[in-house]
Every structure is written in structure tokens, then in C-alpha cells.
Design a protein around this motif. Structure first.
Motif, PDB file in Angstrom:
ATOM      1  N   THR A  32      63.050 -26.616  70.351  1.00 55.43           N
ATOM      2  CA  THR A  32      62.492 -28.801  70.154  1.00 55.43           C
ATOM      3  C   THR A  32      63.304 -29.462  71.178  1.00 55.43           C
ATOM      4  O   THR A  32      62.957 -30.645  70.812  1.00 55.43           O
ATOM      5  CB  THR A  32      63.213 -28.758  68.719  1.00 55.43           C
ATOM      6  N   THR A  79      74.993 -31.913  66.523  1.00 52.81           N
ATOM      7  CA  THR A  79      75.172 -30.327  67.124  1.00 52.81           C
ATOM      8  C   THR A  79      75.266 -29.856  68.682  1.00 52.81           C
ATOM      9  O   THR A  79      75.809 -28.906  69.004  1.00 52.81           O
ATOM     10  CB  THR A  79      73.770 -29.509  66.711  1.00 52.81           C
ATOM     11  N   ARG A  94      77.264 -21.020  64.805  1.00 56.33           N
ATOM     12  CA  ARG A  94      76.509 -22.174  64.087  1.00 56.33           C
ATOM     13  C   ARG A  94      76.503 -21.789  62.912  1.00 56.33           C
ATOM     14  O   ARG A  94      75.696 -22.629  61.770  1.00 56.33           O
ATOM     15  CB  ARG A  94      74.810 -21.925  64.701  1.00 56.33           C
ATOM     16  N   ARG A  98      63.985 -21.907  68.398  1.00 56.40           N
ATOM     17  CA  ARG A  98      62.885 -22.890  68.433  1.00 56.40           C
ATOM     18  C   ARG A  98      63.835 -24.374  68.303  1.00 56.40           C
ATOM     19  O   ARG A  98      63.244 -25.488  68.729  1.00 56.40           O
ATOM     20  CB  ARG A  98      62.639 -22.728  66.546  1.00 56.40           C
ATOM     21  N   TYR A  99      65.118 -23.444  68.234  1.00 51.81           N
ATOM     22  CA  TYR A  99      66.007 -25.301  68.714  1.00 51.81           C
ATOM     23  C   TYR A  99      65.886 -25.672  69.501  1.00 51.81           C
ATOM     24  O   TYR A  99      65.294 -26.842  70.436  1.00 51.81           O
ATOM     25  CB  TYR A  99      67.535 -24.758  67.803  1.00 51.81           C
ATOM     26  N   THR A 148      65.202 -18.350  65.124  1.00 52.96           N
ATOM     27  CA  THR A 148      65.701 -19.819  65.066  1.00 52.96           C
ATOM     28  C   THR A 148      66.718 -20.993  66.335  1.00 52.96           C
ATOM     29  O   THR A 148      66.311 -21.325  66.582  1.00 52.96           O
ATOM     30  CB  THR A 148      66.212 -20.393  63.571  1.00 52.96           C
ATOM     31  N   LEU A 149      67.192 -19.946  66.874  1.00 50.28           N
ATOM     32  CA  LEU A 149      67.775 -20.365  68.936  1.00 50.28           C
ATOM     33  C   LEU A 149      66.855 -20.618  69.430  1.00 50.28           C
ATOM     34  O   LEU A 149      66.835 -21.647  69.609  1.00 50.28           O
ATOM     35  CB  LEU A 149      68.575 -18.948  68.399  1.00 50.28           C
ATOM     36  N   VAL A 156      70.055 -23.009  63.146  1.00 47.43           N
ATOM     37  CA  VAL A 156      70.368 -21.816  63.958  1.00 47.43           C
ATOM     38  C   VAL A 156      71.021 -20.388  63.301  1.00 47.43           C
ATOM     39  O   VAL A 156      72.222 -20.682  62.501  1.00 47.43           O
ATOM     40  CB  VAL A 156      70.951 -22.023  64.955  1.00 47.43           C
ATOM     41  N   PHE A 165      67.760 -27.778  62.955  1.00 45.23           N
ATOM     42  CA  PHE A 165      67.585 -27.575  64.478  1.00 45.23           C
ATOM     43  C   PHE A 165      69.025 -26.550  63.970  1.00 45.23           C
ATOM     44  O   PHE A 165      69.735 -26.542  64.688  1.00 45.23           O
ATOM     45  CB  PHE A 165      69.480 -29.109  64.856  1.00 45.23           C
ATOM     46  N   GLU A 207      76.612 -29.253  59.186  1.00 39.83           N
ATOM     47  CA  GLU A 207      75.578 -29.703  59.889  1.00 39.83           C
ATOM     48  C   GLU A 207      74.631 -30.321  58.754  1.00 39.83           C
ATOM     49  O   GLU A 207      74.198 -31.859  58.861  1.00 39.83           O
ATOM     50  CB  GLU A 207      74.833 -28.453  60.509  1.00 39.83           C
ATOM     51  N   PHE A 223      60.457 -32.834  63.609  1.00 42.04           N
ATOM     52  CA  PHE A 223      61.424 -33.219  63.290  1.00 42.04           C
ATOM     53  C   PHE A 223      62.021 -33.964  62.367  1.00 42.04           C
ATOM     54  O   PHE A 223      61.941 -34.001  60.772  1.00 42.04           O
ATOM     55  CB  PHE A 223      62.347 -33.375  64.796  1.00 42.04           C
ATOM     56  N   ASN A 268      67.836 -28.844  57.891  1.00 40.22           N
ATOM     57  CA  ASN A 268      68.412 -28.974  59.352  1.00 40.22           C
ATOM     58  C   ASN A 268      67.263 -28.700  59.840  1.00 40.22           C
ATOM     59  O   ASN A 268      67.460 -27.050  60.666  1.00 40.22           O
ATOM     60  CB  ASN A 268      70.023 -28.576  59.210  1.00 40.22           C
TER      61      ASN A 268
END
Length: 322
Positions: free
Chosen positions: A205, A79, A228, A201-202, A198-199, A193, A191, A235, A180, A189
Motif C-alpha cells: 500500500t 505508524t 504492530r 499488504r501494508y 497484512t504486513l 499489521v 495500515f 493506531e 485507503f 485501519n
């Protein structure tokens, strides 16, 4: 007269704003691309593209170095894009020739429907790209995360083309279980978004230090999220192959044949590729220099660029571990 000049200036400003809005309407991602251009220029890098076989590569580079300086090539992670490496590239600028590509399928480089973007296929593409931009001159090959797995495969398969190898938070071995890894094995996934939560969270992480997270103000956040979302299927396809498919441990397997001077660099708080991976790679590459940084997560190349750049210099200037 003064009133006329002010009116004329205001008209020009309004026209420029309308032009800018029109360009953003046609290509919303231009807002983010413009900031990437700013980052590239600050790092002292130019941009070029080259066609290699069926792939078109876009890469940043700098030749502003002594004639006999090594060429350092940096591969980004899953990503990610070439921009992830700019903080390190800026610190190596002028000392080495620097090449920072978008891997095929990612960033500005071409993505072909149905193509294989796993470790092995990408490793071969990397070597063809290096031949195109560096000829027969061996390079220092650095890889972060997924890019580390690709770099390991490329260095093992083409030892005469890679003089030194740097694996930074690299994928490709069976590290200790974490959230992960469990989500990847479950077919998700982590990662991904699709909205603002979720952005965040990404970002949480991949970064350990909240202050190191990039600031993505509106409307750039919405534009990034939309991109994304568009990339979600791609992805997942790549993650299924490199995270839980037959290729997932190939980098670690071929690492046993790596003889080049090698750097293994991790962050202790990496929540993606657990730091236990450093020792697993070290068992396979006993000559490697080992660097474990504290106070950073998966994005060491952004959170600790000074330390990463110094470790790369030590790799090149001092070679194997003593």
C-alpha cells in the motif's frame, strides 16, 4: 598451542552468541533497533533525548553544517518513525543542521495513556520541542503524511517559528476517494499489521516500487509484527481522530493562513493520500512550489530521496514559486 588458541576463540564466539540470544530473548525488538542504529550512523546522525513538559522526545540530529545554515526538522507519518526520513537526512547532511524526531506516541518517544495525539495537540507539542532544541531560531519544517498535517498546523499557528514549510504526501484535506480513504471512513485501519499477509499488504500500500520495499527477514518480521499487534489499539485511536474525526480537515483549513515559502510534494501513484491533495493544498497556499514525482507511492522520502532532498534545497535556496 594453536589448538588451544582455536578452542579459546571458539569459546569466545559461543559466549558472544549466547549473550546475543539472551539479549534478544529479553528484548526481541533489539534486533530491529540495531538495524535502525546502523541506518542512523550511515546517515551521519547522532541520537539524543529531551524532556519537554510531560513528553520525552527521542530524536536523531546532525550539527555538522556551517554556523549560519538553516535547521531542517522532519516529522514522520502515521505508524512511521524518524527512521523513515534517514535517506533524505543523509542527503542534506553537512549542508543544513538536521533534526529528525520520533513524534510523541511513536517510535522511541514516550506514549502517555489517555493523551491526545491528534493534529492540533501534536502541533503544539512540536513547537515546544522546537523551542527546546532550537531556541528562538526559525526552522524549516518538513512533514510527511500525518506529519505533514501536523506541520501545517504548527506553521499556521506559529509563523515566526517556521521560516519554510514542506508538506510531503500530507494528510489533512479531502482528496479523491481511494481504497485507503474508504477503509478509514469505515472505521478500519488499512495500515494494520497482525500477520505476514497484512504486513505485505501494508508494504504494497505505501510503496509503489516493489524494489524499494524494505527487506524484513526472519526473525525481524515476526518481531515487527508482534510490535504492530501491540500498537493496534493506539493506531486505531489516532486514526479515528485524524482520519475521520472532527480534526481530519483542520490542516487544510488552517493552510489558508500559511504565508511562508512552502513545498508541496507528492507522488503520482500515492495509494494513501491521493495526489489530488496536492492541488487542494495548492489552492490554499498559492505561493507554494509544486512537485509531482512519477514512479513512486506514499513513501516518496524512501523511494525518491534524491528528488525529495533536491526539492527541499530548492525550497530553502529559491523560496516561493515563480
Amino acid at each position: 598451542m594453536r589448538s588451544k588458541r582455536l578452542t579459546y576463540a571458539a569459546t569466545l564466539v559461543a559466549a558472544a552468541l549466547l549473550l546475543g540470544l539472551g539479549l534478544l530473548w529479553r528484548n526481541p525488538y533489539a534486533l530491529i533497533s540495531g538495524d535502525f542504529t546502523r541506518q542512523r550512523l550511515m546517515a551521519g546522525l547522532s541520537k539524543a533525548s529531551v524532556g519537554v513538559g510531560e513528553d520525552r522526545w527521542v530524536y536523531a540530529y546532525s550539527d555538522d553544517a556551517p554556523d549560519d545554515a538553516p535547521t531542517v526538522v522532519m516529522l514522520h507519518g502515521f505508524t512511521g518513525s524518524k527512521e523513515n526520513w534517514y535517506p533524505v537526512a543523509q542527503r542534506l547532511h553537512g549542508r543544513y543542521r538536521v533534526i529528525v524526531p520520533d513524534l510523541p506516541g511513536w517510535g522511541e518517544s514516550d506514549r502517555r495513556a489517555g493523551a491526545d495525539y491528534g493534529f492540533v495537540a501534536q502541533g503544539e507539542r512540536v513547537m515546544r520541542f522546537l523551542h527546546a532544541v532550537s531556541g528562538n531560531r526559525p526552522v524549516v519544517l518538513l512533514g510527511h503524511s500525518m506529519g505533514g498535517g501536523i506541520a501545517a498546523v504548527a506553521a499556521a499557528g506559529h509563523p515566526s517559528s517556521v521560516s519554510h514549510l514542506g508538506l510531503i504526501d500530507a494528510a489533512g484535506v479531502r482528496f479523491n476517494d481511494n481504497r485507503f480513504g474508504e477503509e478509514v471512513l469505515a472505521g478500519r485501519n488499512p495500515f494494520g499489521v497482525s500477520n505476514r499477509p497484512t504486513l505485505q499488504r501494508y508494504l504494497d500500500t505505501v510503496f509503489f516500487d516493489p524494489k524499494a520495499q524494505p527487506w524484513i527477514p526472519w526473525p525481524a518480521d515476526d518481531i515487527y509484527i508482534a510490535r504492530r499487534r501491540e500498537d493496534a489499539a493506539f493506531e486505531q485511536q489516532v486514526l479515528d481522530r485524524i482520519g475521520r474525526g472532527d480534526e481530519r480537515f483542520i490542516p487544510g483549513e488552517v493552510a489558508r493562513t500559511i504565508r511562508q515559502p512552502t513545498l508541496l510534494l507528492w507522488c503520482r501513484q500515492d495509494a494513501v493520500i491521493d495526489a489530488s491533495a496536492l492541488d487542494l493544498y495548492a489552492q490554499r497556499i498559492p505561493q507554494a512550489r509544486r512537485v509531482l514525482l512519477d514512479g513512486c507511492g506514499h513513501m516518496s522520502i524512501i523511494e525518491k530521496p534524491d528528488a525529495v532532498a533536491q526539492a527541499v534545497v530548492d525550497l530553502i535556496e529559491k523560496g516561493t514559486r515563480r
